[in-house]
Design a protein around this motif. Structure first.
Motif, PDB file in Angstrom:
ATOM      1  N   LEU A  88       0.825  -1.209   0.000  1.00  0.00           N
ATOM      2  CA  LEU A  88       0.000   0.000   0.000  1.00  0.00           C
ATOM      3  C   LEU A  88       0.860   1.262   0.000  1.00  0.00           C
ATOM      4  CD1 LEU A  88      -2.802  -1.109   2.497  1.00  0.00           C
ATOM      5  CD2 LEU A  88      -2.982  -0.899   0.007  1.00  0.00           C
ATOM      6  N   ILE A  89       1.958   1.226   0.759  1.00  0.00           N
ATOM      7  CA  ILE A  89       2.867   2.378   0.780  1.00  0.00           C
ATOM      8  C   ILE A  89       3.519   2.562  -0.589  1.00  0.00           C
ATOM      9  CG2 ILE A  89       5.045   3.255   1.735  1.00  0.00           C
ATOM     10  CD1 ILE A  89       4.172   1.952   4.418  1.00  0.00           C
ATOM     11  N   GLU A  90       3.971   1.464  -1.188  1.00  0.00           N
ATOM     12  CA  GLU A  90       4.603   1.550  -2.502  1.00  0.00           C
ATOM     13  C   GLU A  90       3.633   2.076  -3.557  1.00  0.00           C
ATOM     14  OE1 GLU A  90       6.075  -2.407  -3.021  1.00  0.00           O
ATOM     15  OE2 GLU A  90       7.887  -2.021  -1.849  1.00  0.00           O
ATOM     16  N   GLN A  91       2.356   1.700  -3.451  1.00  0.00           N
ATOM     17  CA  GLN A  91       1.361   2.190  -4.404  1.00  0.00           C
ATOM     18  C   GLN A  91       1.092   3.673  -4.201  1.00  0.00           C
ATOM     19  OE1 GLN A  91      -2.005  -0.397  -3.793  1.00  0.00           O
ATOM     20  NE2 GLN A  91      -1.219  -1.961  -5.171  1.00  0.00           N
ATOM     21  N   ARG A  92       1.092   4.102  -2.955  1.00  0.00           N
ATOM     22  CA  ARG A  92       0.793   5.504  -2.660  1.00  0.00           C
ATOM     23  C   ARG A  92       1.977   6.419  -2.964  1.00  0.00           C
ATOM     24  NH1 ARG A  92      -2.636   7.885   2.312  1.00  0.00           N
ATOM     25  NH2 ARG A  92      -2.583  10.012   1.590  1.00  0.00           N
ATOM     26  N   TYR A  93       3.191   5.907  -2.747  1.00  0.00           N
ATOM     27  CA  TYR A  93       4.407   6.708  -2.952  1.00  0.00           C
ATOM     28  C   TYR A  93       5.360   5.978  -3.904  1.00  0.00           C
ATOM     29  CZ  TYR A  93       2.568   8.886   1.265  1.00  0.00           C
ATOM     30  OH  TYR A  93       1.757   9.501   2.175  1.00  0.00           O
ATOM     31  N   PRO A  94       5.000   5.860  -5.173  1.00  0.00           N
ATOM     32  CA  PRO A  94       5.837   5.108  -6.121  1.00  0.00           C
ATOM     33  C   PRO A  94       7.228   5.732  -6.257  1.00  0.00           C
ATOM     34  CG  PRO A  94       4.078   6.277  -7.282  1.00  0.00           C
ATOM     35  CD  PRO A  94       3.841   6.468  -5.806  1.00  0.00           C
ATOM     36  N   GLY A  95       8.218   4.843  -6.367  1.00  0.00           N
ATOM     37  CA  GLY A  95       9.582   5.295  -6.578  1.00  0.00           C
ATOM     38  C   GLY A  95      10.340   5.661  -5.325  1.00  0.00           C
ATOM     39  N   ARG A  96       9.676   5.714  -4.196  1.00  0.00           N
ATOM     40  CA  ARG A  96      10.366   6.040  -2.946  1.00  0.00           C
ATOM     41  C   ARG A  96      10.932   4.775  -2.330  1.00  0.00           C
ATOM     42  NH1 ARG A  96       6.932  10.605   0.244  1.00  0.00           N
ATOM     43  NH2 ARG A  96       6.950  12.145  -1.410  1.00  0.00           N
TER      44      ARG A  96
END
Length: 102
Positions: A88-96
């Motif tokens: 969910l974090i990766e989807q919300r903040y892609p590339g971080r």
């Protein structure tokens, strides 16, 4: 993510908000009150088996929303929840880049 939650004599349905490995917010259709201990089943899109939190305590409740703190989960479900939160974090903040404990 959709979630079912239940306690003595009731079953509620809702959606998770601000989910973490320690707890989260649920917008639900059945009233609860602080101090209640619930069981939660979170349904992840494209995954057939729900992530189950066997014991979660209601910390606050207001207008159909409530916060829970996880008290007990199996190691398998704990790992699955951590993976879900990471996704969910990766989807919300892609590339971080995510920081992980050492």
């Amino acid at each position: 993510c959709p979630v079912y939650y239940w306690g003595p004599g009731f079953l509620g349905k809702g959606a998770t908000q601000n989910l973490s490995i320690k707890g989260g917010r649920i917008d639900g259709d059945h009233g609860v009150h602080p101090g209640m201990v619930l069981t939660l089943a979170v349904f992840v899109p494209d995954v057939s088996k729900a992530v189950t939190m066997e014991k979660a305590m209601v910390r606050w409740a207001q207008d159909g929303a409530f916060g829970v703190r996880m008290l007990f989960m199996t190691p398998e479900d704990s790992t699955r929840l951590a993976n879900l939160v990471r996704l969910l974090i990766e989807q919300r903040y892609p590339g971080r880049q995510l920081l992980t404990p050492e």
